[in-house]
Motif scaffolding. Sequence first.
Motif, PDB file in Angstrom:
ATOM      1  N   GLY A 177       0.854  -1.070  -0.071  1.00 55.08           N
ATOM      2  CA  GLY A 177      -0.028   0.123   0.009  1.00 55.08           C
ATOM      3  C   GLY A 177       1.049   1.267   0.059  1.00 55.08           C
ATOM      4  N   GLY A 178       2.077   1.056   0.022  1.00 56.06           N
ATOM      5  CA  GLY A 178       2.851   2.373   0.146  1.00 56.06           C
ATOM      6  C   GLY A 178       3.059   3.073   1.494  1.00 56.06           C
ATOM      7  N   ARG A 179       2.642   2.311   2.525  1.00 59.85           N
ATOM      8  CA  ARG A 179       2.802   2.878   3.758  1.00 59.85           C
ATOM      9  C   ARG A 179       4.088   2.451   4.569  1.00 59.85           C
ATOM     10  N   ALA A 180       4.735   1.569   4.088  1.00 57.84           N
ATOM     11  CA  ALA A 180       6.076   1.388   4.814  1.00 57.84           C
ATOM     12  C   ALA A 180       7.111   0.635   3.565  1.00 57.84           C
ATOM     13  N   PRO A 181       8.164   0.523   4.009  1.00 53.91           N
ATOM     14  CA  PRO A 181       9.110   0.080   3.283  1.00 53.91           C
ATOM     15  C   PRO A 181       9.639  -1.569   3.595  1.00 53.91           C
ATOM     16  N   HIS A 182      10.435  -2.096   2.882  1.00 53.92           N
ATOM     17  CA  HIS A 182      11.006  -3.479   3.478  1.00 53.92           C
ATOM     18  C   HIS A 182      10.045  -4.528   3.181  1.00 53.92           C
ATOM     19  N   ARG A 183       9.367  -4.708   1.937  1.00 56.67           N
ATOM     20  CA  ARG A 183       8.765  -5.728   1.575  1.00 56.67           C
ATOM     21  C   ARG A 183       9.419  -7.001   1.464  1.00 56.67           C
ATOM     22  N   THR A 184      10.668  -6.935   0.878  1.00 59.48           N
ATOM     23  CA  THR A 184      11.188  -8.018   0.816  1.00 59.48           C
ATOM     24  C   THR A 184      11.560  -8.804   2.239  1.00 59.48           C
ATOM     25  N   MET A 185      11.729  -7.991   3.227  1.00 60.81           N
ATOM     26  CA  MET A 185      12.272  -8.363   4.572  1.00 60.81           C
ATOM     27  C   MET A 185      11.032  -8.967   5.079  1.00 60.81           C
ATOM     28  N   SER A 186       9.821  -8.612   4.865  1.00 63.73           N
ATOM     29  CA  SER A 186       8.411  -9.186   5.158  1.00 63.73           C
ATOM     30  C   SER A 186       8.422 -10.408   4.493  1.00 63.73           C
ATOM     31  N   ILE A 187       8.711 -10.685   3.089  1.00 66.01           N
ATOM     32  CA  ILE A 187       8.490 -11.831   2.585  1.00 66.01           C
ATOM     33  C   ILE A 187       9.408 -13.032   3.126  1.00 66.01           C
ATOM     34  N   VAL A 188      10.450 -12.666   3.392  1.00 72.79           N
ATOM     35  CA  VAL A 188      11.642 -13.399   3.976  1.00 72.79           C
ATOM     36  C   VAL A 188      11.007 -13.935   5.583  1.00 72.79           C
ATOM     37  N   GLY A 189      10.494 -13.040   6.340  1.00 70.14           N
ATOM     38  CA  GLY A 189       9.868 -13.382   7.372  1.00 70.14           C
ATOM     39  C   GLY A 189       8.983 -14.573   7.277  1.00 70.14           C
ATOM     40  N   VAL A 190       7.998 -14.244   6.356  1.00 69.59           N
ATOM     41  CA  VAL A 190       6.856 -15.345   6.086  1.00 69.59           C
ATOM     42  C   VAL A 190       7.492 -16.637   5.778  1.00 69.59           C
ATOM     43  N   VAL A 191       8.415 -16.706   4.621  1.00 70.08           N
ATOM     44  CA  VAL A 191       9.116 -17.954   4.207  1.00 70.08           C
ATOM     45  C   VAL A 191       9.676 -18.713   5.505  1.00 70.08           C
ATOM     46  N   LEU A 192      10.548 -17.972   6.265  1.00 72.00           N
ATOM     47  CA  LEU A 192      11.109 -18.526   7.421  1.00 72.00           C
ATOM     48  C   LEU A 192      10.155 -19.110   8.221  1.00 72.00           C
ATOM     49  N   GLY A 193       9.113 -18.207   8.671  1.00 75.11           N
ATOM     50  CA  GLY A 193       8.180 -18.596   9.717  1.00 75.11           C
ATOM     51  C   GLY A 193       7.314 -19.970   9.238  1.00 75.11           C
ATOM     52  N   ALA A 194       6.910 -19.848   7.922  1.00 77.76           N
ATOM     53  CA  ALA A 194       6.238 -20.994   7.352  1.00 77.76           C
ATOM     54  C   ALA A 194       6.856 -22.058   7.393  1.00 77.76           C
ATOM     55  N   LEU A 195       8.357 -22.092   6.932  1.00 75.97           N
ATOM     56  CA  LEU A 195       9.372 -23.339   7.175  1.00 75.97           C
ATOM     57  C   LEU A 195       9.384 -23.784   8.669  1.00 75.97           C
ATOM     58  N   GLY A 196       9.566 -22.974   9.409  1.00 72.98           N
ATOM     59  CA  GLY A 196       9.568 -23.583  10.977  1.00 72.98           C
ATOM     60  C   GLY A 196       8.180 -23.968  11.146  1.00 72.98           C
TER      61      GLY A 196
END
Length: 139
Positions: free
Chosen positions: A71-90
Amino acid sequence: MSMPDYPHQADGGATPYTAPEPAPARSNPLAVAALVLGIIACLLFWTIAGGIVLGLLAVVLGIMGIRRARGGRAPHRTMSIVGVVLGALGLVVSTVLVVIGVSLLNSDEFDNFGDCMRQADSQSEKDQCAEDFSKDVEN
C-alpha cells in the motif's frame, strides 16, 4: 507599484525563513518482527512453542508487513516476505515433527513396549523390551 503585505513580527522584522522539517524515517516494524520471529522459529523448530507458535506469528506479521508495503505505507517488503517464508518453514517442520511424535506415541508398538516395561522385573528384561521395541519400529 505597491509591495505585498507580509505579516510582521512584534519587533518590526520580517518572519525568518525556517527550513521544512525532514520527513520522519519510514520503517516497517512488522517486517522486522516477522523476520526475527521467522529466524527464531527456524532455530527452535524442534519445540512446539518455537516452531509452531513463533512460526505462525512470523507468518501473520509478515503478511501484515507485506500489505503495508504494497500500500506504500511502509518499506521493506522483501524483509516481510523472508519473514513469512522462514516462519512458514519453521511452522511446517515443527508440525511434521509433532505429527510424527504423536503417531509414534499412539502406535501399537509403543503400547506393547509400555506393557513390556511394566511387566519387566529386572534390568535385563527391560533391555529386552527396548530391543523388541527397536525391532518393531524398524519393521
